[in-house]
Design an enzyme around this catalytic site. Structure first.
Site, PDB file in Angstrom:
ATOM      1  CE  LYS A  42      55.626  31.228 105.753  1.00 31.44           C
ATOM      2  NZ  LYS A  42      56.963  30.846 106.154  1.00 31.44           N
ATOM      3  NE  ARG A 140      63.005  28.127 107.086  1.00 29.88           N
ATOM      4  CZ  ARG A 140      62.136  28.926 106.473  1.00 29.88           C
ATOM      5  NH1 ARG A 140      62.177  30.227 106.673  1.00 29.88           N
ATOM      6  NH2 ARG A 140      61.224  28.442 105.650  1.00 29.88           N
ATOM      7  CE1 TYR A 278      57.074  60.802 122.846  1.00 33.45           C
ATOM      8  CE2 TYR A 278      56.469  59.252 121.114  1.00 33.45           C
ATOM      9  CZ  TYR A 278      56.234  59.824 122.359  1.00 33.45           C
ATOM     10  OH  TYR A 278      55.167  59.412 123.088  1.00 33.45           O
ATOM     11  CG  MET A 326      53.189  52.176 120.713  1.00 32.55           C
ATOM     12  SD  MET A 326      52.945  52.004 122.490  1.00 32.55           S
ATOM     13  CE  MET A 326      54.622  52.004 123.076  1.00 32.55           C
TER      14      MET A 326
HETATM   15  C1  LIG Z   1      58.338  26.621 103.758  1.00 32.00           C
HETATM   16  C2  LIG Z   1      57.839  27.707 102.877  1.00 32.00           C
HETATM   17  N1  LIG Z   1      57.252  27.399 101.715  1.00 32.00           N
HETATM   18  C3  LIG Z   1      56.786  28.358 100.896  1.00 32.00           C
HETATM   19  C4  LIG Z   1      56.877  29.693 101.216  1.00 32.00           C
HETATM   20  C5  LIG Z   1      56.330  30.705 100.259  1.00 32.00           C
HETATM   21  O1  LIG Z   1      57.308  31.564  99.780  1.00 32.00           O
HETATM   22  P1  LIG Z   1      56.902  32.811  98.888  1.00 32.00           P
HETATM   23  O2  LIG Z   1      56.100  33.698  99.765  1.00 32.00           O
HETATM   24  O3  LIG Z   1      58.184  33.415  98.481  1.00 32.00           O
HETATM   25  O4  LIG Z   1      56.088  32.275  97.777  1.00 32.00           O
HETATM   26  C6  LIG Z   1      57.502  30.060 102.407  1.00 32.00           C
HETATM   27  C7  LIG Z   1      57.645  31.473 102.759  1.00 32.00           C
HETATM   28  O5  LIG Z   1      58.308  31.931 103.609  1.00 32.00           O
HETATM   29  C8  LIG Z   1      57.992  29.038 103.262  1.00 32.00           C
HETATM   30  O6  LIG Z   1      58.606  29.336 104.424  1.00 32.00           O
END
Ligand SMILES: Cc1ncc(COP(=O)(O)O)c(C=O)c1O
Length: 385
Positions: A42, A140, A278, A326
């Protein structure tokens, strides 16, 4: 290793080291044994490049990908990736049809999502594959265990929705050497799984392990582990490494996958007493040679690195002087002879006998390695080396 010819490339680029990635995958496979490995790719594969990392993960035989959004999943499908893809984030109700059509698995924790997926599945005469996320203490995403009944009732009435997996996520596994809270969450997860089973649901996949859990707690593996940061060769935290040693476990040998480089856009000499950048936050104490580097906070080079980080030029450290702008930083090359226009500059990675790690920059910027790499601007080209 194929060398990147920097002169062919734009003003900055990210290098992805394929051997390092394969090595890290193998380290986790060895650790996980029989349990499957889901590569968490992701957020543009934690800044490493979604498609580049998906390609390497596929090459290394990984058949489960975890993405955040429907868009990321669809992008992978459009590029021909036919692995099993789990959306870890939120699937909007309006996206249910697309998810079913593209055979993306959805993480579900709202009855509304389940209903939308059931309707899409009926319409397309195609199963909707879901993973129920259990709230075990992170607060969450997730279904509170006392709300599971409603989901099971609906699942019983909608055979077109297939419960493929059940998942949860740890809240406090990276930040501490104390295993009290992970064990509490693990217990909650097991109870929820028992509840599902006692209600006649055989859940094929159970997963709650992230990198730190995969490194430290075999009892969290079940049959699938979702590993992110470790595959990129970064430790989830110092505490994870310390916990590993305290438990007498051999630490994984992780190799950072990402290097970030740019080239010198201008060289100039300024007199003693000149202000730089800056806010005039830095004033030279000697005649100073500066290299202007076209990287800034837009690119993910955190403003917290102002006057504190260094980059590597010709294998030597060059201190960042003044504030991170930037799109630019200014670095001190007074003690590095022979620097020329367009010479390469390393922001993260090794050069000669020096290296700069994402962890070092994160600690200077007051953040974590995850954020440091994930925020590298997705527009910067990624090259596999
Ligand atoms: C739902 C979920 N699973 C797995 C992971 C993987 O975690 P890690 O990068 O610590 O292995 C994340 C990371 O944020 C996550 O949000």
């Amino acid at each position: 290793m194929a060398r990147v010819k920097t002169e062919k490339f734009p003003v900055q680029w990210v290098e992805i080291n394929r051997q390092a990635f394969f090595h890290n995958v193998q380290e986790f496979k060895n650790r996980l044994g029989q349990a499957g490995l889901l590569a968490v790719i992701k957020a543009n594969a934690y800044g490493h490049g979604l498609l580049e990392i998906a390609g390497l993960a596929a090459e290394s035989g990984i058949d489960w990908f975890g993405v955040h959004s429907l868009e990321e999943g669809l992008r992978l499908r459009q590029q021909g990736f036919n692995q099993k893809i789990l959306i870890l984030g939120y699937l909007p109700l309006s996206g249910a049809e697309e998810a079913v059509r593209a055979e993306l698995r959805s993480t579900v924790y709202n009855l509304e999502t389940l209903k939308a997926l059931a309707a899409a599945a009926r319409k397309q005469k195609k199963p909707a594959l879901v993973h129920l996320k259990i709230e075990t203490g992170t607060n969450r995403q997730g279904i509170a265990p006392n709300k599971l009944g409603g989901f099971l009732n609906l699942l019983k009435k909608t055979p077109e929705v297939v419960l493929e997996g059940v998942s949860s996520h740890f809240a406090n596994i990276e930040d501490t050497t104390d295993d009290y809270y992970p064990r509490y969450q693990l217990e909650n997860f097991k109870q929820a799984v028992n509840y599902l089973e006692s209600n006649g649901f055989k859940v094929p996949l159970r997963h709650m392990s992230c990198s730190a859990a995969a490194i430290l707690f075999p009892e969290t593996y079940f049959n699938l582990a979702r590993v992110g940061i470790g595959l990129y060769g970064l430790w989830p935290s110092k505490e994870t490494l310390v916990s590993c040693r305290l438990r007498g476990q051999s630490p994984l040998r992780l190799k950072p996958v990402l290097s970030w480089r740019a080239r010198v856009a201008q060289i100039k000499t300024v007199p003693r007493g000149a202000y730089i950048g800056y806010g005039c936050t830095y004033r030279t104490t000697r005649p100073t040679r500066l290299a202007i580097v076209p990287v800034g906070y837009y690119d993910g080079y955190d403003r917290g690195l102002s006057n504190s980080a260094y980059v590597l030029v010709k294998g030597k450290r060059a201190q960042v002087r003044g504030r991170v702008c930037m799109d630019f930083i200014m670095v001190d090359i007074t003690d590095i002879p022979g620097v020329k226009l367009e010479d390469p500059v390393t922001l993260i990675g090794a050069e000669g006998r020096e290296k700069i790690t994402a962890d070092q920059l994160a600690s200077l910027a007051g953040t974590i390695n995850y954020e440091m790499v994930t925020r590298i601007n997705p527009l910067i080209p990624r090259f596999i080396v």
